[in-house]
Design a protein around this motif. Structure first.
Motif, short mmCIF file in Angstrom:
data_model
loop_
_atom_site.label_atom_id
_atom_site.label_comp_id
_atom_site.label_asym_id
_atom_site.label_seq_id
_atom_site.Cartn_x
_atom_site.Cartn_y
_atom_site.Cartn_z
N THR A 115 -7.45 -0.33 -12.97
CA THR A 115 -7.14 -1.76 -12.96
C THR A 115 -5.63 -1.99 -13.07
N TYR A 116 -4.95 -1.14 -13.84
CA TYR A 116 -3.50 -1.26 -13.95
C TYR A 116 -2.82 -1.00 -12.62
N GLN A 117 -3.24 0.09 -11.94
CA GLN A 117 -2.64 0.41 -10.65
C GLN A 117 -2.95 -0.65 -9.61
N PHE A 118 -4.14 -1.23 -9.69
CA PHE A 118 -4.50 -2.28 -8.73
C PHE A 118 -3.57 -3.47 -8.87
N THR A 119 -3.35 -3.92 -10.10
CA THR A 119 -2.48 -5.08 -10.29
C THR A 119 -1.03 -4.73 -9.97
N TYR A 120 -0.61 -3.52 -10.35
CA TYR A 120 0.77 -3.11 -10.12
C TYR A 120 1.08 -3.04 -8.62
N PHE A 121 0.25 -2.30 -7.86
CA PHE A 121 0.51 -2.14 -6.44
C PHE A 121 0.30 -3.45 -5.67
N SER A 122 -0.59 -4.30 -6.15
CA SER A 122 -0.80 -5.60 -5.50
C SER A 122 0.48 -6.43 -5.59
N MET A 123 1.09 -6.48 -6.77
CA MET A 123 2.33 -7.24 -6.93
C MET A 123 3.47 -6.59 -6.16
N TYR A 124 3.44 -5.28 -6.05
CA TYR A 124 4.42 -4.55 -5.23
C TYR A 124 4.31 -5.02 -3.78
N TYR A 125 3.07 -5.10 -3.27
CA TYR A 125 2.84 -5.57 -1.91
C TYR A 125 3.34 -7.00 -1.73
N VAL A 126 3.02 -7.86 -2.68
CA VAL A 126 3.41 -9.26 -2.59
C VAL A 126 4.93 -9.40 -2.56
N PHE A 127 5.60 -8.68 -3.44
CA PHE A 127 7.06 -8.79 -3.53
C PHE A 127 7.74 -8.40 -2.22
N PHE A 128 7.38 -7.23 -1.69
CA PHE A 128 8.07 -6.76 -0.49
C PHE A 128 7.58 -7.45 0.78
N ALA A 129 6.40 -8.04 0.74
CA ALA A 129 5.94 -8.82 1.89
C ALA A 129 6.68 -10.15 1.98
N LEU A 130 6.90 -10.79 0.81
CA LEU A 130 7.51 -12.12 0.81
C LEU A 130 9.03 -12.09 0.72
N LEU A 131 9.62 -10.93 0.40
CA LEU A 131 11.07 -10.84 0.37
C LEU A 131 11.62 -11.03 1.78
N PRO A 132 12.44 -12.05 2.03
CA PRO A 132 12.94 -12.29 3.39
C PRO A 132 13.92 -11.20 3.80
N MET A 133 13.47 -10.27 4.62
CA MET A 133 14.31 -9.14 4.97
C MET A 133 13.90 -8.55 6.31
N LEU A 134 14.78 -7.72 6.85
CA LEU A 134 14.50 -6.97 8.07
C LEU A 134 14.17 -5.55 7.66
N TYR A 135 12.98 -5.08 8.02
CA TYR A 135 12.58 -3.73 7.67
C TYR A 135 13.36 -2.71 8.49
N PRO A 136 13.45 -1.45 8.00
CA PRO A 136 14.21 -0.42 8.72
C PRO A 136 13.77 -0.22 10.17
N GLY A 137 12.48 -0.41 10.47
CA GLY A 137 11.99 -0.24 11.83
C GLY A 137 12.32 -1.39 12.76
N GLY A 138 12.94 -2.43 12.23
CA GLY A 138 13.31 -3.56 13.07
C GLY A 138 12.36 -4.74 12.97
N ASN A 139 11.24 -4.57 12.23
CA ASN A 139 10.28 -5.66 12.06
C ASN A 139 10.75 -6.60 10.96
N PHE A 140 10.35 -7.87 11.09
CA PHE A 140 10.64 -8.85 10.06
C PHE A 140 9.55 -8.82 9.00
N SER A 141 9.93 -9.02 7.74
CA SER A 141 8.93 -9.16 6.69
C SER A 141 8.20 -10.49 6.88
N ASP A 142 7.02 -10.60 6.25
CA ASP A 142 6.29 -11.87 6.30
C ASP A 142 7.15 -13.00 5.75
N GLY A 143 7.85 -12.70 4.65
CA GLY A 143 8.69 -13.73 4.03
C GLY A 143 9.81 -14.20 4.93
#
Length: 228
Positions: A115-143
């Motif tokens: 349960t700890y890892q589920f909540t931890y990795f879920s918030m990890y996903y949310v943070f990097f998905a919504l952070l407005p940035m350009l990924y190394p491969g050239g794709n845009f983040s959702d944010g």
């Protein structure tokens, strides 16, 4: 405190929980895409060679790393529809994290490494998905895409158009790229349409237009930008 005895539990959580979180994330994207009328929905979990296909789900060799979804022919293409689609992944992660925390508090689930890892990795996903940035491969983040759409900068989802037309001079079906140049010529309409679809799919967001008459056109395919 984290000790050596917890390493096996950590690895178990990492290789089982992280892919589940990835599936939930992509499910959020495709749920809203489905609401917008999307067809041919597909969820890809992991990277590398495909090892499993069932329905809309494809699992790849390194199933614990990366993920994306694809779909075609969404009916609604306005900014709000795209904002919902690109925010859907983070929304589903937050929703599932809240559900796990609630069940732990209600003693439906026991608190522990999973349960700890589920909540931890879920918030990890949310943070990097919504952070407005350009990924190394050239794709845009959702944010990044959401932010641009909120600022009414819809160039980020602007479609390229590939026209399939009959050329009377050459007696061939031609594919006109978005810049007006002839991309390819074929003897049959079917070959031209298949090639135009392949080009459009490689250059998302894009669409394929078939000229059915001198002044008549119809959209036969559209490929929205891929949410990650």
């Amino acid at each position: 405190m984290f000790g050596f005895q917890d390493i096996p539990k950590f690895l178990l959580a990492f290789f089982l929980v992280l892919p589940l979180i990835s599936i939930l994330h992509e499910a959020g994207h495709v749920f809203f895409a489905w609401l917008m009328g999307a067809k041919n929905i597909r969820i890809v979990v992991g990277s590398g060679k495909p090892i499993f296909n069932r329905g809309i789900l494809e699992v790849r060799q390194y199933y614990f790393w990366y993920g994306f979804c694809t779909f075609e022919n969404i009916e609604r293409k306005e900014n709000l529809a795209n904002i919902l689609i690109f925010s859907g992944g983070a929304f589903f992660n937050l929703l599932s994290t809240g559900a796990v925390i609630f069940m732990v508090e209600q003693e439906v689930l026991e608190p522990g490494m999973l349960t700890y890892q589920f909540t931890y990795f879920s918030m990890y996903y949310v943070f990097f998905a919504l952070l407005p940035m350009l990924y190394p491969g050239g794709n845009f983040s959702d944010g990044k895409i959401i932010l641009e759409l909120l600022k009414n900068k819809d160039e980020i989802i602007k479609e390229r158009t590939y026209h399939v037309k009959w050329n009377t001079e050459s007696n061939q079906w031609q594919i006109l790229a978005h810049d007006g140049e002839v991309a390819a010529s074929f003897e049959t309409e079917e070959e031209a349409v298949d090639k135009a679809r392949a080009l459009a799919q490689e250059n998302r967001p894009s669409r394929v237009i078939l000229s059915t008459g001198e002044d008549e056109e119809k959209e036969i395919q559209n490929y929205p930008r891929i949410p990650l």
